[in-house]
Scaffold this active site. Sequence first.
Site, PDB file in Angstrom:
ATOM      1  N   HIS A 171     -11.965   6.199   1.546  1.00  0.00           N
ATOM      2  CA  HIS A 171     -11.551   7.771   1.932  1.00  0.00           C
ATOM      3  C   HIS A 171     -11.860   8.629   1.057  1.00  0.00           C
ATOM      4  O   HIS A 171     -10.867   8.865   0.223  1.00  0.00           O
ATOM      5  CB  HIS A 171     -10.794   7.828   3.177  1.00  0.00           C
ATOM      6  CG  HIS A 171      -9.865   7.682   2.575  1.00  0.00           C
ATOM      7  ND1 HIS A 171      -8.536   8.938   1.922  1.00  0.00           N
ATOM      8  CD2 HIS A 171      -9.102   6.251   2.856  1.00  0.00           C
ATOM      9  CE1 HIS A 171      -7.706   7.873   1.572  1.00  0.00           C
ATOM     10  NE2 HIS A 171      -7.484   6.636   1.700  1.00  0.00           N
ATOM     11  N   ASP A 188       0.607  -1.317  -0.186  1.00  0.00           N
ATOM     12  CA  ASP A 188       0.186  -0.442  -0.127  1.00  0.00           C
ATOM     13  C   ASP A 188       0.731   1.058  -0.111  1.00  0.00           C
ATOM     14  O   ASP A 188       1.539   1.892   0.788  1.00  0.00           O
ATOM     15  CB  ASP A 188      -0.666  -0.239   1.064  1.00  0.00           C
ATOM     16  CG  ASP A 188      -1.925   1.249   1.345  1.00  0.00           C
ATOM     17  OD1 ASP A 188      -1.996   2.146   0.442  1.00  0.00           O
ATOM     18  OD2 ASP A 188      -2.806   0.660   1.836  1.00  0.00           O
ATOM     19  N   HIS A 210      -6.333  11.166   4.547  1.00  0.00           N
ATOM     20  CA  HIS A 210      -8.426  11.096   5.358  1.00  0.00           C
ATOM     21  C   HIS A 210      -8.828  12.235   5.277  1.00  0.00           C
ATOM     22  O   HIS A 210      -9.178  12.923   6.046  1.00  0.00           O
ATOM     23  CB  HIS A 210      -8.453  10.128   6.036  1.00  0.00           C
ATOM     24  CG  HIS A 210      -7.799   8.881   6.483  1.00  0.00           C
ATOM     25  ND1 HIS A 210      -8.448   7.442   6.150  1.00  0.00           N
ATOM     26  CD2 HIS A 210      -6.442   8.650   5.561  1.00  0.00           C
ATOM     27  CE1 HIS A 210      -7.405   6.337   5.533  1.00  0.00           C
ATOM     28  NE2 HIS A 210      -6.947   7.012   5.856  1.00  0.00           N
ATOM     29  N   ASP A 260      -3.411   7.136  -3.471  1.00  0.00           N
ATOM     30  CA  ASP A 260      -3.071   5.907  -2.905  1.00  0.00           C
ATOM     31  C   ASP A 260      -3.454   5.284  -3.152  1.00  0.00           C
ATOM     32  O   ASP A 260      -4.627   4.822  -3.716  1.00  0.00           O
ATOM     33  CB  ASP A 260      -4.027   6.757  -1.464  1.00  0.00           C
ATOM     34  CG  ASP A 260      -4.360   5.556  -0.440  1.00  0.00           C
ATOM     35  OD1 ASP A 260      -2.916   4.970  -0.432  1.00  0.00           O
ATOM     36  OD2 ASP A 260      -5.386   6.165   0.353  1.00  0.00           O
ATOM     37  N   GLU A 308     -11.363   1.594  -1.403  1.00  0.00           N
ATOM     38  CA  GLU A 308     -10.007   0.337  -1.106  1.00  0.00           C
ATOM     39  C   GLU A 308     -10.424  -0.871  -0.168  1.00  0.00           C
ATOM     40  O   GLU A 308     -10.904  -0.899   1.002  1.00  0.00           O
ATOM     41  CB  GLU A 308      -9.440   0.711   0.323  1.00  0.00           C
ATOM     42  CG  GLU A 308      -9.288   1.748   0.917  1.00  0.00           C
ATOM     43  CD  GLU A 308      -8.038   1.690   1.895  1.00  0.00           C
ATOM     44  OE1 GLU A 308      -6.959   0.867   2.120  1.00  0.00           O
ATOM     45  OE2 GLU A 308      -7.891   3.799   2.033  1.00  0.00           O
ATOM     46  N   GLU A 332      -6.838  -1.218  -3.864  1.00  0.00           N
ATOM     47  CA  GLU A 332      -7.002  -0.040  -3.525  1.00  0.00           C
ATOM     48  C   GLU A 332      -6.871   0.916  -5.124  1.00  0.00           C
ATOM     49  O   GLU A 332      -5.622   1.117  -5.855  1.00  0.00           O
ATOM     50  CB  GLU A 332      -6.531   0.727  -2.622  1.00  0.00           C
ATOM     51  CG  GLU A 332      -6.398   1.924  -2.044  1.00  0.00           C
ATOM     52  CD  GLU A 332      -5.572   3.067  -0.646  1.00  0.00           C
ATOM     53  OE1 GLU A 332      -4.935   2.035  -0.161  1.00  0.00           O
ATOM     54  OE2 GLU A 332      -6.375   3.348  -0.625  1.00  0.00           O
TER      55      GLU A 332
HETATM   56 MN    MN Z   1      -6.548   3.928   1.390  1.00  0.00          MN
HETATM   57 MN    MN Z   2      -3.974   2.887   1.314  1.00  0.00          MN
END
Ligand code: MN
Ligand code: MN
Length: 293
Positions: A160, A87, A168, A98, A193, A276
């Site tokens: 998010h 990640d 976030h 992200d 995600e 994600e």
């Molecule tokens: Mn994330």
């Molecule tokens: Mn992530």
Amino acid sequence: MAKYPEDLERWREASRIAARARVLGLRLTVPGARRRDVADAIEESIRASGAEPAFPANLSRNDEAAHYTPSPDDPMTFEVGDLVKVDVGAHLDGAISDTADTVEVGGGHRHENLIRAAREGLRAGIAEVRPGVRVDTVSAAIARAIRARGLKPMENLTGHSIERYLLHAGKSIPNVPGMSEATLEEGEIIAIEPFATNGVGMIENGAFGNIQRFRSDPGPKDPALAHLFARFRTLPFTLRWVATEEERAALARARRSLQTYPVFVERGRGLVAQAEHTVLVGPNGADVLSAGP
Ligand code: MN
Ligand code: MN
């Protein structure tokens, strides 16, 4: 009113960089590789592309769902059969991407069902994205895809919304329905995600995962600390990035202005897979910014 960021091209570029780093991380996660070396290589590739990591590379393994990054002297090496979530985040002047995927170390197919469930959950969620859609519709699609493989979506981990320097931001994108009253807006950037598990579908807090962040500006009183804040602002960072004893000592003194993150561990000690993407809510549907190479 559409709310596109004015520097959308920067968000696209950060996403291309994050996607390349994700692919690199997956490729380097092989039997015998040191977890610390893989994290360093991911973060170096982001810096070599002219961006900065938006958070330390997360290499959570097996029943660790998220928020583990190696410590400076992390001894762990990957073994055949480990299920590893890669990640990664990159940012260009606060424009954040992200993105994550999961690899089974050694390339066996023991955990294929989990990996596919997470990816299919992601695909199903993305397919519902468009302006005005209820977040709950996205969440229901994610859950349905994961349950179709006989697995559970993680109920208390969510995607998010993302805003400049805010990983976030206000809006959550749950992986199960019934948790959100929100709708998606054109021009919004969100991370979707899904996590799939053969455990109970909930995480609990584990040990410190070597990730922390400043809650607020510590001010100029402690110069070493002020220097660190200028570097990381309120984004997550890790001790691997803090080279000098002086700075490490300053962090130890400043515990109250720092938030530390525990590893999120599957409550039933089930295995966890994650996928994600960072997605722009475009006029006709999702624009998957981190789709990558
Ligand atoms: Mn994330
Ligand atoms: Mn992530």
